[in-house]
Structures are given as structure tokens and as C-alpha cells.
Design a protein around this motif. Sequence first.
Motif, short mmCIF file in Angstrom:
data_model
loop_
_atom_site.label_atom_id
_atom_site.label_comp_id
_atom_site.label_asym_id
_atom_site.label_seq_id
_atom_site.Cartn_x
_atom_site.Cartn_y
_atom_site.Cartn_z
N ALA A 59 4.63 -2.60 20.35
CA ALA A 59 3.64 -2.41 19.01
C ALA A 59 4.20 -1.09 18.24
N THR A 60 3.42 -0.82 17.30
CA THR A 60 3.73 0.45 16.61
C THR A 60 2.73 1.41 16.87
N ILE A 61 2.90 2.86 16.47
CA ILE A 61 1.64 3.50 16.52
C ILE A 61 0.76 3.32 15.57
N GLU A 62 1.16 3.02 14.34
CA GLU A 62 0.19 2.73 13.43
C GLU A 62 -0.26 1.36 13.42
N TRP A 63 -1.24 0.86 12.87
CA TRP A 63 -1.65 -0.69 13.10
C TRP A 63 -1.19 -1.26 11.87
N LYS A 85 0.97 -1.01 0.01
CA LYS A 85 -0.06 -0.04 0.03
C LYS A 85 0.65 1.30 0.12
N ARG A 86 2.03 1.06 0.74
CA ARG A 86 2.90 2.40 1.21
C ARG A 86 3.30 2.65 -0.52
N LYS A 87 3.97 1.60 -0.88
CA LYS A 87 4.77 1.90 -2.29
C LYS A 87 3.70 2.22 -3.44
N ALA A 142 -5.14 4.86 4.39
CA ALA A 142 -5.12 3.45 3.80
C ALA A 142 -4.36 2.50 4.70
N ILE A 143 -3.49 2.99 5.75
CA ILE A 143 -2.60 2.29 6.50
C ILE A 143 -3.43 1.99 7.93
N ARG A 144 -4.53 2.90 8.05
CA ARG A 144 -5.47 2.47 9.16
C ARG A 144 -6.53 1.44 8.85
N ASP A 200 8.86 11.85 20.68
CA ASP A 200 9.87 11.43 19.71
C ASP A 200 9.36 10.44 18.65
N PHE A 201 8.24 9.98 18.98
CA PHE A 201 7.47 8.86 18.24
C PHE A 201 8.25 7.53 17.80
N MET A 202 9.29 7.55 18.70
CA MET A 202 10.11 6.37 18.72
C MET A 202 9.69 5.40 19.57
N ALA A 205 -0.50 13.12 21.62
CA ALA A 205 0.54 13.28 20.34
C ALA A 205 0.04 12.78 19.34
N GLN A 206 -0.65 11.66 19.29
CA GLN A 206 -1.23 11.36 17.94
C GLN A 206 -2.52 10.29 18.23
N ALA A 207 -3.72 10.52 17.55
CA ALA A 207 -4.83 9.67 17.66
C ALA A 207 -5.66 9.51 16.76
N SER A 233 1.72 -0.45 23.96
CA SER A 233 3.01 0.67 23.77
C SER A 233 3.69 0.27 22.68
N LYS A 234 4.53 1.31 22.35
CA LYS A 234 5.50 1.15 21.40
C LYS A 234 6.72 1.27 21.99
N PRO A 235 7.82 0.12 21.97
CA PRO A 235 7.91 -0.94 21.48
C PRO A 235 6.75 -1.88 22.51
N HIS A 237 -2.25 17.01 14.92
CA HIS A 237 -1.45 15.77 15.14
C HIS A 237 -0.89 15.29 13.60
N PRO A 238 0.29 14.65 13.77
CA PRO A 238 0.83 14.20 12.46
C PRO A 238 0.26 13.10 12.00
N PHE A 239 0.22 13.27 10.43
CA PHE A 239 -0.80 12.51 9.67
C PHE A 239 0.26 11.62 8.64
N PRO A 240 0.08 10.33 8.58
CA PRO A 240 1.18 9.62 7.68
C PRO A 240 0.76 9.85 6.17
N GLY A 241 1.95 9.76 5.51
CA GLY A 241 1.88 9.88 4.00
C GLY A 241 0.73 9.08 3.42
N PRO A 242 0.79 7.76 3.68
CA PRO A 242 -0.20 6.87 3.21
C PRO A 242 -1.44 6.76 3.82
N GLY A 243 -1.85 8.22 4.73
CA GLY A 243 -3.22 8.34 4.96
C GLY A 243 -3.60 7.23 5.85
#
Length: 522
Positions: free
Chosen positions: A517-521, A296-298, A406-408, A476-478, A442-444, A513-515, A398-404
Motif C-alpha cells: 500500500a502507500t501512506i496516502e490513500w 486532483k494533484r495536477k 483532497a487526496i484523503r 524515510d517514508f519509502m 511518523a504520520q497520521a 504496510s507500504k509497500p 507530521h508531514p502534510f502533502p501539498g494536495p492536502g
Amino acid sequence: TILILDFGSQYSHLITRRIREFGVYCEILPCTQKISDLHFHPKGIILSGSPYSVYEQDAPRVDPAVFKLDVPILGICYGLQEIAFHHNGSIAPCDHSEYGHAWLSILKHQDHPLVDKLFENLGDLQVWMSHRDQIDKLPAGFRVVGKTLTSQYAAIAHEEKQIFGVQFHPEVTHTPLGKEILRNFVIGICQAQANWTMESFIDKEIARIRQIVGPNGQVIGAVSGGVDSTVAAKLMKEAIGNRFHAILVDNGVMRLNECETVKKQLGDHLGINLRVLQASALFLNRLKDITDPEKKRKIIGNTFIEVFEAEATKIDQETKEGNHGEIQYLLQGTLYPDVIESVSFKGPSATIKTHHNVGGLLENMKLKLIEPLRELFKDEVRELAKILGLDEELIWRHPFPGPGIAIRILGEVTHEQVAIARAADHIYIEEIKKAGLYRKIAQAYAALLPVKAVGVMGDRRTYEQVIALRAVETTDFMTADWYPFPYDILKRISNRIINEIKGVNRVVYDISSKPPATIEWE
Ligand code: XMP
């Protein structure tokens, strides 16, 4: 300008951060920076900490010319050891590596006023240590200005050479008065001017952009509605007016009404020369049957490049007819943390990380990069945004990923799934804002799961999908932790989503939590 030479410590960027907070401009460069190549004359130099030991074979070394510049120098941790090493002191491993709080006793030297300046107006204080080596023989001419129980050379200074060194870390918050020590060095000892303000940055940056782009040059850039790309675009507009072309690609996986909102804010409110490209159908068509997150990202990334480049060519044609120069520059909203991350003294990779958002564009388009925010931290960008007249809403988005989304949307991304995910996300964010919690998080977002669950509604059995709510706290989203919502708010959100959205009969809250898990699913 204060120059910070980075030996690879995890805290180096904090030194930069603290000094900027005094209104003093500073730059961080790799420790191997050749002094003869510097494009400015620093008022003072700070040598950072490092994971290395000065005796290691491949230990990073500073250009010895640093010590001939005749400006004050402050070494922190490894920086202190590098100073001692260079001046023929000796450094040895500690009996036990020291990590944590320590109590620093300060020694005054009334006959050496400069030496006392580092701890001016300070008494004994709590400091944070993190080291394996320490000085065991003081180099000639240096005096001890601070010691701890385990470290007899915890702070040293040389009056005539104006060199200072501390074994502890004044830049971390665990050294509560560390900021005052840095202030004493930067303002008191180096006499650096506190004239770094966002207003002065705007003027300076606009002049710089004009000079780079020239009187006819054109710049193109993608905008997303996020604070970074919007601020970068507004600066460009202020610098070169309509010779900057902002492009917003509607990829069909933005949030509810987002395209309209961005159009209003950037185009109407901020007066940016904006083109909105409606490409939803193209993107969703290409996403048909695709369930793998990386695919999807690609697809989204590549399709974005295709659409963007086609438009760039079009603009090029149009503006050539209008007697303007070609498009030569691509605007990017790169921030300082990204730049620092890639400032490395190790090997050839001292290049700047580019195009996180629009990967591939530069290679294909032969454009040069222009990055007006590359010296700024996120909070500085927000301050700039305020001065430039951006709406509060946008500044704190909140930050929003480029692939929007679609990855949610786990599984296949269809029109129907997009509609459900969007509607759920909209209700969720609306309720978070109503509860006054938006800035605390930070992000929801709401994720739509590709499973069906049984429910009952008005005596009828339902068999519908599940929404997972995600909200995290992080800087830091890490790493990130899930946000502890009050139950009544979760209850309200869940009720609204289930009642208002057709196709959903269950809402769950993600407590990972991350790690790991990651923030996005996805
Ligand atoms: P993860 O899921 O890796 O996310 O914990 C960390 C941060 O990165 C964002 N993210 C992305 N941003 N393109 C982007 O522009 C992507 O493919 C992407 N994946 C994750 C995520 O929203 C979070 O802020």
C-alpha cells in the motif's frame, strides 16, 4: 571540512550523518569530483562503498589527484578496494559474497603509531560486512590492521601516506563501535575541528543569504506551516527582514483551523512578512466533479502556481514603487537528503532535484533558487527550529502533502466532504496527542471513503459514510508499517468520530504496510 566521495552506496549518507554528529562539518560529492574544482581544502577524505566492482568496465573512478592532496584518506568497502587498485594491489571476487556480522581482530603495530590510530581505544569488535570482492594481494607499503575469519585484509593502513581502508561498514549501526572508528579517523587522524553547531550555521547562513541577495534584492517563498518551510522563512526574515515575502495559499483543503494557526505562528509569533491568500473557492471550484487522484494533484498544483505567480507580480509592482529591487529569488526548503539523492556520478543528471512542492514555478517566473537548508538533515532542521523560536507543536508536526486532504477524500472533493474529513482528522489527531503518541507516529490522518454503510442510531437506521484511520511508523517514508495502537485509544477515537460527526457511522483502522500500500490513500 571532511570530504566524502560517493561511489553510489546506499549507506553514503550515513557516513555524513555520523560525522556531523561529532560536530564536524562534512560534504558529500560524487566520486568523480575533480579535486582542482573543489571550493574548499578538506582536512580528510572518505571514499564510500559502491554497488560496482573495481574491475567492471564502467566502474566509477576517483580523481587520482585525491592521493596527492597529502591529507588522510579512509576507504570504506569499495573505497578500500579503489585504494588498493590505485596502489597496484589486486582485488578478486570472494568465494561467497559476505553479508552480515563478522568479528574483527585488530592487529597493533607499536612502531607505526599512526597506523594504530584508526582503532585507538578499541579492542576486537563486531562489524557489518556487505561485499562481493576483497583484496587478495596487499599493495606495497600497506599493513594489515584488522582481519576477520574470511577476510585477511579487513582493515589496512599506510603510515607515510596516511591512507586507511576498511572492508566493513563502520557507518551502519550493525557495527556498534563503528562511530568510534569514524571518530578516530576524523578527529584523531584528520584533526578536524568540531565546530559545526546550529548556532554557527545560523550566522554563516544569514551572512551567505545577505551576500547573495544584496542590499536591495527581494525574495519570495511559499510557506505551508511545515517545519522546513517555516525554518527557511524565519532564516530569510532574519537575513533580509521584510524584503522576504512569504505567501500562504489557503487552497481550501488544509486541515481544520490550519490557516489561522500558520498565520499566528509565522506572522504574529515569528514576525515573518506573510501574505495569506484566500483561494478556497477557486480551488474547490476547479476540483468539482474530479475523482482521479492524479488529476486532483495536477489541478491543485497548477492552481497554486497561478495564484502564487499573480501575487508575485503584484508584490513586484508594489515594491518597485517603493524603490526596492525586483524579486529575483525563490525560497525553497530543500533538505540534504533530497540533494544527496540527486548527487549522482552517473551521466548528466547531477543536478539538484528542485521544486517538489511548487513544481513549475521556476520555469515560469525566471527566478533563481535559494535553499538555506540544503546542507541539513531533518533532525538538524528541528534543532535549528528550536533555536529560532518555533513552537514545539510546529517543530514536530507530521508531514502534510501539498494536495492536502483532497487526496484523503476519495471521490469528489466538495465543501461538505471537506468539512467531514477535517472534523474527523481533527478528533483523531487530538486524541493521538492526548495519548502522548503523536511523536511516536511518523504520520497520521483520517481518510473519508466514498462508500455508504448501514448503521443504527437511537432506533433509527442510518446510511452514512466511512472514515478510515491511517497511522504509520517510518523514517524515510519509502517503506512504512502501520502503528499498533492500544485498543482503548482506537475505541475512544471511533466513539468520538461517530458521535460527533454527522454523516459518519463507521470507523475502520487501516492495517496495510507500504509497500504494497502507500501512506496516502490516493
Ligand atoms: P505515499 O502515499 O506515496 O506518501 O506513500 C509518501 C509521503 O509523501 C507524501 N505525499 C505527498 N506530498 N505532494 C506532497 O507534497 C503529494 O502529491 C504527495 N503524495 C504523497 C505523503 O503524505 C507521505 O508523507
